[in-house]
Design a protein around this motif. Structure first.
Motif, PDB file in Angstrom:
ATOM      1  N   VAL A 163       0.829  -1.201   0.000  1.00 26.16           N
ATOM      2  CA  VAL A 163       0.000   0.000   0.000  1.00 26.16           C
ATOM      3  C   VAL A 163       0.870   1.261   0.000  1.00 26.16           C
ATOM      4  O   VAL A 163       0.551   2.258  -0.662  1.00 26.16           O
ATOM      5  CB  VAL A 163      -0.959  -0.020   1.200  1.00 26.16           C
ATOM      6  CG1 VAL A 163      -1.716   1.291   1.312  1.00 26.16           C
ATOM      7  CG2 VAL A 163      -1.943  -1.176   1.073  1.00 26.16           C
ATOM      8  N   THR A 165       2.112   1.777  -3.630  1.00 25.93           N
ATOM      9  CA  THR A 165       1.107   2.328  -4.542  1.00 25.93           C
ATOM     10  C   THR A 165       0.782   3.783  -4.199  1.00 25.93           C
ATOM     11  O   THR A 165       0.530   4.595  -5.098  1.00 25.93           O
ATOM     12  CB  THR A 165      -0.174   1.489  -4.493  1.00 25.93           C
ATOM     13  OG1 THR A 165      -0.674   1.437  -3.148  1.00 25.93           O
ATOM     14  CG2 THR A 165       0.085   0.069  -4.982  1.00 25.93           C
ATOM     15  N   THR A 166       0.816   4.125  -2.914  1.00 26.58           N
ATOM     16  CA  THR A 166       0.556   5.517  -2.522  1.00 26.58           C
ATOM     17  C   THR A 166       1.689   6.429  -2.990  1.00 26.58           C
ATOM     18  O   THR A 166       1.440   7.546  -3.470  1.00 26.58           O
ATOM     19  CB  THR A 166       0.400   5.622  -0.998  1.00 26.58           C
ATOM     20  OG1 THR A 166      -0.611   4.702  -0.557  1.00 26.58           O
ATOM     21  CG2 THR A 166      -0.010   7.020  -0.583  1.00 26.58           C
ATOM     22  N   THR A 167       2.918   5.956  -2.851  1.00 23.09           N
ATOM     23  CA  THR A 167       4.061   6.747  -3.340  1.00 23.09           C
ATOM     24  C   THR A 167       3.998   6.911  -4.848  1.00 23.09           C
ATOM     25  O   THR A 167       4.258   8.002  -5.388  1.00 23.09           O
ATOM     26  CB  THR A 167       5.374   6.069  -2.928  1.00 23.09           C
ATOM     27  OG1 THR A 167       5.402   5.909  -1.505  1.00 23.09           O
ATOM     28  CG2 THR A 167       6.569   6.891  -3.374  1.00 23.09           C
ATOM     29  N   GLN A 196      -6.185   3.183 -11.353  1.00 22.91           N
ATOM     30  CA  GLN A 196      -7.170   3.057 -10.280  1.00 22.91           C
ATOM     31  C   GLN A 196      -8.550   2.701 -10.811  1.00 22.91           C
ATOM     32  O   GLN A 196      -9.269   1.911 -10.194  1.00 22.91           O
ATOM     33  CB  GLN A 196      -7.223   4.347  -9.468  1.00 22.91           C
ATOM     34  CG  GLN A 196      -5.982   4.594  -8.633  1.00 22.91           C
ATOM     35  CD  GLN A 196      -6.069   5.857  -7.805  1.00 22.91           C
ATOM     36  OE1 GLN A 196      -6.923   6.724  -8.058  1.00 22.91           O
ATOM     37  NE2 GLN A 196      -5.208   5.992  -6.808  1.00 22.91           N
ATOM     38  N   TRP A 210      -4.857  -0.046  -3.087  1.00 26.60           N
ATOM     39  CA  TRP A 210      -4.780   1.407  -3.119  1.00 26.60           C
ATOM     40  C   TRP A 210      -5.450   1.968  -1.868  1.00 26.60           C
ATOM     41  O   TRP A 210      -6.260   1.285  -1.234  1.00 26.60           O
ATOM     42  CB  TRP A 210      -5.491   1.979  -4.355  1.00 26.60           C
ATOM     43  CG  TRP A 210      -4.984   1.478  -5.674  1.00 26.60           C
ATOM     44  CD1 TRP A 210      -5.379   0.346  -6.330  1.00 26.60           C
ATOM     45  CD2 TRP A 210      -4.002   2.097  -6.505  1.00 26.60           C
ATOM     46  NE1 TRP A 210      -4.707   0.221  -7.511  1.00 26.60           N
ATOM     47  CE2 TRP A 210      -3.852   1.283  -7.657  1.00 26.60           C
ATOM     48  CE3 TRP A 210      -3.241   3.270  -6.403  1.00 26.60           C
ATOM     49  CZ2 TRP A 210      -2.974   1.598  -8.692  1.00 26.60           C
ATOM     50  CZ3 TRP A 210      -2.369   3.579  -7.424  1.00 26.60           C
ATOM     51  CH2 TRP A 210      -2.233   2.753  -8.551  1.00 26.60           C
ATOM     52  N   VAL A 211      -5.103   3.204  -1.545  1.00 27.26           N
ATOM     53  CA  VAL A 211      -5.798   3.901  -0.468  1.00 27.26           C
ATOM     54  C   VAL A 211      -6.586   5.051  -1.074  1.00 27.26           C
ATOM     55  O   VAL A 211      -6.188   5.622  -2.093  1.00 27.26           O
ATOM     56  CB  VAL A 211      -4.826   4.427   0.608  1.00 27.26           C
ATOM     57  CG1 VAL A 211      -4.107   3.282   1.281  1.00 27.26           C
ATOM     58  CG2 VAL A 211      -3.835   5.425   0.018  1.00 27.26           C
ATOM     59  N   PRO A 216      -4.337  10.729  -0.839  1.00 29.23           N
ATOM     60  CA  PRO A 216      -2.872  10.763  -0.936  1.00 29.23           C
ATOM     61  C   PRO A 216      -2.143  10.492   0.368  1.00 29.23           C
ATOM     62  O   PRO A 216      -0.914  10.440   0.382  1.00 29.23           O
ATOM     63  CB  PRO A 216      -2.606  12.202  -1.416  1.00 29.23           C
ATOM     64  CG  PRO A 216      -3.708  13.002  -0.796  1.00 29.23           C
ATOM     65  CD  PRO A 216      -4.909  12.100  -0.755  1.00 29.23           C
ATOM     66  N   TRP A 267      -0.979   8.262   3.590  1.00 37.10           N
ATOM     67  CA  TRP A 267      -0.780   6.852   3.918  1.00 37.10           C
ATOM     68  C   TRP A 267      -0.630   6.609   5.417  1.00 37.10           C
ATOM     69  O   TRP A 267      -0.949   5.521   5.905  1.00 37.10           O
ATOM     70  CB  TRP A 267       0.477   6.354   3.187  1.00 37.10           C
ATOM     71  CG  TRP A 267       0.879   4.962   3.491  1.00 37.10           C
ATOM     72  CD1 TRP A 267       0.294   3.812   3.036  1.00 37.10           C
ATOM     73  CD2 TRP A 267       1.964   4.531   4.331  1.00 37.10           C
ATOM     74  NE1 TRP A 267       0.953   2.705   3.528  1.00 37.10           N
ATOM     75  CE2 TRP A 267       1.982   3.125   4.325  1.00 37.10           C
ATOM     76  CE3 TRP A 267       2.928   5.226   5.079  1.00 37.10           C
ATOM     77  CZ2 TRP A 267       2.922   2.394   5.036  1.00 37.10           C
ATOM     78  CZ3 TRP A 267       3.864   4.484   5.792  1.00 37.10           C
ATOM     79  CH2 TRP A 267       3.854   3.086   5.763  1.00 37.10           C
ATOM     80  N   TYR A 300      -3.302   4.874   7.689  1.00 38.29           N
ATOM     81  CA  TYR A 300      -3.454   3.427   7.504  1.00 38.29           C
ATOM     82  C   TYR A 300      -2.356   2.661   8.230  1.00 38.29           C
ATOM     83  O   TYR A 300      -2.556   1.500   8.615  1.00 38.29           O
ATOM     84  CB  TYR A 300      -3.460   3.099   6.016  1.00 38.29           C
ATOM     85  CG  TYR A 300      -4.629   3.718   5.294  1.00 38.29           C
ATOM     86  CD1 TYR A 300      -5.881   3.108   5.308  1.00 38.29           C
ATOM     87  CD2 TYR A 300      -4.494   4.929   4.618  1.00 38.29           C
ATOM     88  CE1 TYR A 300      -6.966   3.680   4.667  1.00 38.29           C
ATOM     89  CE2 TYR A 300      -5.579   5.505   3.967  1.00 38.29           C
ATOM     90  CZ  TYR A 300      -6.805   4.878   4.003  1.00 38.29           C
ATOM     91  OH  TYR A 300      -7.870   5.450   3.371  1.00 38.29           O
TER      92      TYR A 300
END
Length: 273
Positions: free
Chosen positions: A50, A53-55, A69, A93-94, A97, A99, A102
């Motif tokens: 996660v 994917t956020t980065t 997405q 994915w979150v 933007p 992270w 989480y």
């Protein structure tokens, strides 16, 4: 002045006393609950995915990120056309933007559950909550579109995130706590869900979040069989020539039996001729 014997493994002062102190009290309690790769491979591995994917979403071209997405979204159209892909990749994915929230969510829900029931069963809980809540919430959307209660565009709304798995883990963890802790955790979860429903007024999360929590609650009976499970030690082998039932007899019983035999050498044992 006599020399004091230092227990093995502690060493002499001052290091031995420092080590003994760190292994007791609040510090030891905290260290035993810090996620590590050995104790929490699933939670830390999922957080790494996660985080990647956020980065990527923050650094890559926004149009590319949006296309990826949308292809991973578990919205109604994707579930009808590519159900496996949508259910799998939508959880990587979150929503947004940021992270770090989480990270704390996994640390207080998924990680403690994994320490108590193991990584495999923690992954099952997470996946069950994600799949069940997604299918139920999007099923309501599809039914509402088919009956004309919602616009067809509702089946294309982006639906990604890990909140369903986190809530399922929280609901499952509550069942492994003591009654007071269980009530407190469930009350906190219900309060958070109610606040989100009241503020966001989103049909998908309004159905999906309670469903995910209930999915974790539904697994209580199954998880309690594995809570704190540890492999049993192998039975001690009996010495050669000695029956196993005699070797497992306590030392006091053996000593008393020997005393009786020495006191009455000519007497017979019950049940033997």
């Amino acid at each position: 002045m006599t020399d004091r014997q230092v227990p093995a493994g502690y060493g002499g002062p001052p290091y031995g006393m420092l080590r003994a102190g760190l292994r007791t009290g609040a510090v030891d309690w905290v260290l035993a609950r810090v996620p590590t790769l050995r104790r929490n491979p699933f939670a830390l591995g999922y957080l790494a995915v996660v985080g990647a994917t956020t980065t990527f979403a923050g650094l890559a071209d926004p149009e590319l990120v949006l296309r990826l997405q949308e292809a991973s979204s578990s919205d109604g159209h994707n579930l009808l056309q590519h159900p496996l892909r949508a259910l799998l990749f939508s959880g990587f994915w979150v929503a947004g933007p940021v992270w770090i929230p989480y990270l704390w969510a996994f640390a207080f829900t998924v990680a403690p559950l994994e320490r108590r029931v193991g990584p495999g069963r923690a992954a099952v809980v997470f996946a069950a909550g994600h799949v069940a809540a997604t299918l139920l919430s999007q099923g309501v959307v599809v039914a509402a579109v088919e009956t004309g209660r919602m616009e067809p565009a509702a089946m294309d709304h982006l639906d990604i995130g890990v909140s369903y798995g986190v809530l399922a883990s929280l609901g499952a963890l509550a069942g492994l706590l003591r009654p007071a802790g269980r009530v407190a955790v469930l009350a906190l979860a219900v309060a958070l869900i109610a606040d989100q429903i009241a503020t966001e007024r989103d049909l998908v999360t309004g159905i999906g979040h309670p469903a995910a929590l209930l999915a974790g609650v539904a697994l209580w009976r199954w998880l309690r069989r594995w809570d704190g499970h540890r492999p049993r030690r192998a039975p001690r082998r009996a010495p050669l020539g000695v029956p196993a039932e005699l070797s497992s007899r306590p030392a006091s019983a053996s000593a008393s039996a020997s005393a009786v035999r020495r006191a009455a050498p000519g007497s017979a044992w019950p049940g033997r001729s």
